[in-house]
Design a protein around this motif. Structure first.
Motif, PDB file in Angstrom:
ATOM      1  N   GLY A  58       0.880  -1.122  -0.077  1.00 49.04           N
ATOM      2  CA  GLY A  58       0.035   0.110  -0.007  1.00 49.04           C
ATOM      3  C   GLY A  58       0.909   1.242   0.151  1.00 49.04           C
ATOM      4  O   GLY A  58       0.348   2.393   0.130  1.00 49.04           O
ATOM      5  N   GLY A  59       2.156   1.169  -0.275  1.00 51.44           N
ATOM      6  CA  GLY A  59       3.084   2.131  -0.231  1.00 51.44           C
ATOM      7  C   GLY A  59       3.909   2.289  -1.295  1.00 51.44           C
ATOM      8  O   GLY A  59       3.953   1.489  -2.175  1.00 51.44           O
ATOM      9  N   GLY A  60       5.032   2.893  -0.997  1.00 48.49           N
ATOM     10  CA  GLY A  60       6.369   2.651  -1.788  1.00 48.49           C
ATOM     11  C   GLY A  60       7.586   3.396  -1.328  1.00 48.49           C
ATOM     12  O   GLY A  60       7.696   3.929  -0.132  1.00 48.49           O
ATOM     13  N   LYS A  61       8.447   3.344  -2.220  1.00 49.23           N
ATOM     14  CA  LYS A  61       9.865   3.965  -1.632  1.00 49.23           C
ATOM     15  C   LYS A  61      10.442   4.684  -2.810  1.00 49.23           C
ATOM     16  O   LYS A  61      10.490   4.191  -3.948  1.00 49.23           O
ATOM     17  N   ILE A  62      10.866   6.194  -2.690  1.00 49.87           N
ATOM     18  CA  ILE A  62      11.458   6.897  -3.799  1.00 49.87           C
ATOM     19  C   ILE A  62      13.041   6.653  -3.555  1.00 49.87           C
ATOM     20  O   ILE A  62      13.519   6.681  -2.554  1.00 49.87           O
ATOM     21  N   ALA A  80       7.005  -0.112 -10.621  1.00 49.45           N
ATOM     22  CA  ALA A  80       8.106   1.131 -10.761  1.00 49.45           C
ATOM     23  C   ALA A  80       7.719   2.289 -11.648  1.00 49.45           C
ATOM     24  O   ALA A  80       7.414   1.757 -12.713  1.00 49.45           O
ATOM     25  N   PHE A  81       7.873   3.117 -11.198  1.00 48.42           N
ATOM     26  CA  PHE A  81       7.732   4.567 -12.077  1.00 48.42           C
ATOM     27  C   PHE A  81       8.863   5.605 -12.104  1.00 48.42           C
ATOM     28  O   PHE A  81       9.596   5.499 -11.045  1.00 48.42           O
ATOM     29  N   THR A  82       8.798   6.675 -13.114  1.00 45.93           N
ATOM     30  CA  THR A  82       9.760   7.578 -12.791  1.00 45.93           C
ATOM     31  C   THR A  82       9.457   8.227 -11.502  1.00 45.93           C
ATOM     32  O   THR A  82       8.166   8.508 -11.243  1.00 45.93           O
ATOM     33  N   ALA A  83      10.327   8.964 -10.757  1.00 43.18           N
ATOM     34  CA  ALA A  83      10.152   9.662  -9.644  1.00 43.18           C
ATOM     35  C   ALA A  83       9.808  11.000  -9.910  1.00 43.18           C
ATOM     36  O   ALA A  83       9.872  11.957  -8.989  1.00 43.18           O
ATOM     37  N   VAL A  84       9.883  11.464 -11.178  1.00 46.12           N
ATOM     38  CA  VAL A  84      10.065  12.791 -11.733  1.00 46.12           C
ATOM     39  C   VAL A  84       8.553  13.266 -12.030  1.00 46.12           C
ATOM     40  O   VAL A  84       8.159  12.507 -13.139  1.00 46.12           O
ATOM     41  N   CYS A  85       8.079  14.276 -11.379  1.00 48.66           N
ATOM     42  CA  CYS A  85       6.767  14.715 -11.573  1.00 48.66           C
ATOM     43  C   CYS A  85       6.451  15.034 -13.044  1.00 48.66           C
ATOM     44  O   CYS A  85       7.262  15.932 -13.515  1.00 48.66           O
ATOM     45  N   THR A  86       5.595  14.919 -13.491  1.00 50.72           N
ATOM     46  CA  THR A  86       5.095  15.162 -15.112  1.00 50.72           C
ATOM     47  C   THR A  86       4.572  16.726 -15.102  1.00 50.72           C
ATOM     48  O   THR A  86       4.712  17.127 -16.329  1.00 50.72           O
ATOM     49  N   HIS A  87       4.431  17.341 -14.059  1.00 53.17           N
ATOM     50  CA  HIS A  87       3.961  18.779 -14.106  1.00 53.17           C
ATOM     51  C   HIS A  87       5.252  19.740 -14.595  1.00 53.17           C
ATOM     52  O   HIS A  87       5.298  20.228 -15.721  1.00 53.17           O
ATOM     53  N   GLN A  88       6.428  19.826 -13.781  1.00 56.32           N
ATOM     54  CA  GLN A  88       7.304  20.734 -14.101  1.00 56.32           C
ATOM     55  C   GLN A  88       8.640  19.913 -13.722  1.00 56.32           C
ATOM     56  O   GLN A  88       9.551  20.645 -13.661  1.00 56.32           O
ATOM     57  N   GLY A  89       8.640  18.634 -13.541  1.00 57.29           N
ATOM     58  CA  GLY A  89       9.950  17.962 -13.499  1.00 57.29           C
ATOM     59  C   GLY A  89      10.684  18.011 -12.051  1.00 57.29           C
ATOM     60  O   GLY A  89      11.565  17.538 -11.953  1.00 57.29           O
ATOM     61  N   CYS A  90       9.874  18.318 -11.001  1.00 60.81           N
ATOM     62  CA  CYS A  90      10.328  18.172  -9.596  1.00 60.81           C
ATOM     63  C   CYS A  90      10.276  16.629  -9.142  1.00 60.81           C
ATOM     64  O   CYS A  90       9.420  15.897  -9.686  1.00 60.81           O
ATOM     65  N   LEU A  91      11.271  16.164  -8.394  1.00 62.55           N
ATOM     66  CA  LEU A  91      11.333  14.867  -7.722  1.00 62.55           C
ATOM     67  C   LEU A  91      10.261  14.729  -7.006  1.00 62.55           C
ATOM     68  O   LEU A  91      10.121  15.695  -5.891  1.00 62.55           O
ATOM     69  N   THR A  92       9.595  13.594  -7.016  1.00 61.83           N
ATOM     70  CA  THR A  92       8.530  13.362  -5.817  1.00 61.83           C
ATOM     71  C   THR A  92       9.303  13.276  -4.593  1.00 61.83           C
ATOM     72  O   THR A  92      10.428  12.952  -4.521  1.00 61.83           O
TER      73      THR A  92
END
Length: 140
Positions: A58-62, A80-92
């Motif tokens: 139910g969670g995850g790890k960056i 697994a997903f990119t940890a880079v937000c698709t809005h403006q490229g910030c790291l989640t």
């Protein structure tokens, strides 16, 4: 139509055309192409990125060093997903309540499929295929 010569020896049309070309080049440099973040380096394929025990159900790890977030939406299912937000490229910044959260503007993504749960992001996180080998999670 005449090409009036501006101070410095350049004609008005020459100057305007030059500005137009520079502007288009600048915009092209800012374009996001297909609007997807850059994929992982090919050298990451086949590498273990996390231990199954380190990713809560139910969670995850960056994994900030490789810009990947690993999730376990249900027992034994790892994503697994990119940890880079698709809005403006910030790291989640964190994974909580079934969501990957971005600290910059508040976007949230579902841990099961990377889809947007809350904007301003409009596109899902890019998914990377993984498999479990022993007690490790490996990018394939």
């Amino acid at each position: 139509m005449s090409d009036d010569v501006a101070p410095g020896g350049f004609g008005r049309r020459t100057v305007l055309c030059g500005v137009g070309v520079v502007g288009v080049a600048a915009l092209a440099g800012c374009a996001g192409g297909d609007d997807k973040p850059a994929g992982l380096a090919p050298s990451m394929k086949g590498k273990e990125i996390a231990k199954t025990a380190d990713v809560p159900v139910g969670g995850g790890k960056i994994l900030a060093d490789i810009k990947v977030v690993v999730t376990q939406p249900t027992q034994g299912t790892f994503k697994a997903f990119t940890a880079v937000c698709t809005h403006q490229g910030c790291l989640t910044g964190k994974v909580a309540g079934g969501l990957v959260q971005c600290p910059c503007h508040g976007s949230e993504f579902k841990i099961a499929d990377g889809s947007v749960a809350r904007g301003p992001a409009a596109k899902p996180l890019q998914e990377y295929p993984v498999q479990v080998k022993g007690d490790g999670i490996v990018l394939i």
